[in-house]
Motif scaffolding. Sequence first.
Motif, short mmCIF file in Angstrom:
data_model
loop_
_atom_site.label_atom_id
_atom_site.label_comp_id
_atom_site.label_asym_id
_atom_site.label_seq_id
_atom_site.Cartn_x
_atom_site.Cartn_y
_atom_site.Cartn_z
N HIS A 149 -19.37 14.54 -33.89
CA HIS A 149 -19.69 14.99 -32.50
C HIS A 149 -18.08 14.97 -31.76
O HIS A 149 -17.99 15.84 -31.05
CB HIS A 149 -20.30 13.88 -31.78
CG HIS A 149 -20.27 14.00 -30.07
ND1 HIS A 149 -21.04 15.03 -29.92
CD2 HIS A 149 -19.73 13.54 -29.12
CE1 HIS A 149 -20.82 15.01 -28.16
NE2 HIS A 149 -20.24 14.15 -28.09
N ARG A 150 -17.17 14.18 -32.33
CA ARG A 150 -15.76 14.14 -31.70
C ARG A 150 -14.91 15.35 -32.03
O ARG A 150 -14.10 15.72 -31.58
CB ARG A 150 -14.99 13.05 -32.37
CG ARG A 150 -15.71 11.74 -31.81
CD ARG A 150 -14.88 10.54 -32.18
NE ARG A 150 -13.60 10.39 -31.86
CZ ARG A 150 -12.76 9.51 -32.22
NH1 ARG A 150 -12.96 8.57 -33.09
NH2 ARG A 150 -11.49 9.40 -31.62
N GLY A 152 -16.65 18.35 -32.56
CA GLY A 152 -17.44 19.83 -32.04
C GLY A 152 -18.47 20.06 -32.86
O GLY A 152 -19.13 21.22 -32.82
N THR A 154 -22.33 19.67 -34.66
CA THR A 154 -23.72 19.14 -34.48
C THR A 154 -24.50 19.17 -35.50
O THR A 154 -24.66 20.67 -35.91
CB THR A 154 -24.55 19.87 -32.96
OG1 THR A 154 -23.65 19.58 -31.93
CG2 THR A 154 -25.79 19.18 -32.68
N GLN A 185 -18.16 25.82 -36.14
CA GLN A 185 -18.25 24.86 -35.13
C GLN A 185 -16.86 24.42 -35.10
O GLN A 185 -16.34 24.20 -33.94
CB GLN A 185 -19.46 23.80 -35.26
CG GLN A 185 -20.76 24.44 -35.26
CD GLN A 185 -21.85 23.25 -35.04
OE1 GLN A 185 -21.55 22.23 -34.61
NE2 GLN A 185 -23.26 23.66 -35.66
N ILE A 186 -16.05 23.76 -35.99
CA ILE A 186 -15.15 23.34 -36.17
C ILE A 186 -13.82 24.14 -35.43
O ILE A 186 -12.96 23.65 -34.72
CB ILE A 186 -14.32 22.78 -37.39
CG1 ILE A 186 -15.46 21.56 -37.86
CG2 ILE A 186 -13.13 22.28 -37.33
CD1 ILE A 186 -15.20 21.09 -39.40
N THR A 188 -14.36 26.81 -33.55
CA THR A 188 -14.81 27.24 -32.09
C THR A 188 -14.42 26.10 -31.39
O THR A 188 -13.59 26.24 -30.42
CB THR A 188 -16.31 27.33 -32.11
OG1 THR A 188 -16.68 28.60 -32.83
CG2 THR A 188 -16.59 27.58 -30.58
N HIS A 189 -14.59 24.73 -31.79
CA HIS A 189 -14.42 23.54 -30.91
C HIS A 189 -12.84 23.39 -30.80
O HIS A 189 -12.44 23.16 -29.59
CB HIS A 189 -14.89 22.31 -31.46
CG HIS A 189 -14.58 20.98 -30.64
ND1 HIS A 189 -14.96 20.76 -29.43
CD2 HIS A 189 -13.52 20.02 -30.92
CE1 HIS A 189 -14.93 19.61 -28.77
NE2 HIS A 189 -13.74 19.38 -29.94
N GLU A 192 -11.63 25.82 -28.20
CA GLU A 192 -12.20 25.81 -26.96
C GLU A 192 -11.35 24.42 -26.35
O GLU A 192 -11.35 24.31 -25.10
CB GLU A 192 -13.64 25.68 -26.74
CG GLU A 192 -14.33 26.85 -27.24
CD GLU A 192 -15.81 26.55 -27.22
OE1 GLU A 192 -16.31 25.53 -27.22
OE2 GLU A 192 -16.55 27.60 -27.13
N ALA A 193 -11.10 23.38 -27.07
CA ALA A 193 -10.51 22.25 -26.69
C ALA A 193 -9.05 22.33 -26.68
O ALA A 193 -8.20 21.33 -26.21
CB ALA A 193 -10.62 20.99 -27.64
N TRP A 195 -6.89 22.79 -29.16
CA TRP A 195 -6.18 22.37 -30.25
C TRP A 195 -5.53 23.15 -31.23
O TRP A 195 -4.45 22.87 -31.59
CB TRP A 195 -7.33 21.35 -31.20
CG TRP A 195 -7.84 20.03 -30.45
CD1 TRP A 195 -7.60 19.59 -29.43
CD2 TRP A 195 -8.97 19.38 -30.99
NE1 TRP A 195 -8.45 18.47 -29.11
CE2 TRP A 195 -9.16 18.56 -30.10
CE3 TRP A 195 -9.65 19.20 -32.35
CZ2 TRP A 195 -10.31 17.40 -30.38
CZ3 TRP A 195 -10.55 18.44 -32.50
CH2 TRP A 195 -11.02 17.53 -31.59
#
Length: 229
Positions: A149-150, A152, A154, A185-186, A188-189, A192-193, A195
């Motif tokens: 979850h940390r 990104g 699910t 997902q990794i 994309t997150h 968006e974050a 990083w």
Amino acid sequence: MTTPRFDIIGQAISDASRTRMLCELMEGRAYTNKELASAAGITPQTATAHLRMLQDAGLVTAEKSGRCVYHRLTSPEVAQALEQLAAIAPADSLYRNQQRKAGDLATVRSCYDHLAGPLAVNLTKAFLARGMLVEDNGGYRAVSSEVWHRIGVTLPDRVGQKPFVRPCLDWTERQPHVAGPLGRQILTHGMEAGWLKRHAHKRGLLVTAPGRAAFDQILDLRPVEVAMG
């Protein structure tokens, strides 16, 4: 029994200019004819003929937006197949030459819809070491962890027909990194974050200061393992 037409694929990727364009498209973004022609060092007219062959082989698709036509790889499966081929290419391959010309762009990069390069390989090693991933019949299986979850991710409630995570042999590191929905997902997150971000002047990705801190705090990755880009 239907025989796969490997000859069509082989002919499509046998030309150096077409290979350069495919390498450019493996980043996951769509490019115009002119942009791909520039990357391959050919004229737009020549690029048009090459792109038509790549489309006929099912490797590339085109979509119109306004006055521009953009080209992209047909699917993640095409990107993965190209990544595997690149991983077994000779050390003096076209990509190595591109890498030197572009200023070591391979340090941190995307492979279509997931991370690739040293950072992706080191993330995968960390997932395995922490028991977040386990090897399963030649592939990977994700195990529940609050760390997902940390970063990104699910995890799915049930197993689907297509694997949620799979190993993809990295074409520069010659070691596996994660692909599939988990890898997507990794990436994309990370974008968006804040990083990760795109380089302003070349292909590839840059790990930001917040990104380096996040990878260190969440997964204990040292700066050298993060590969700042």
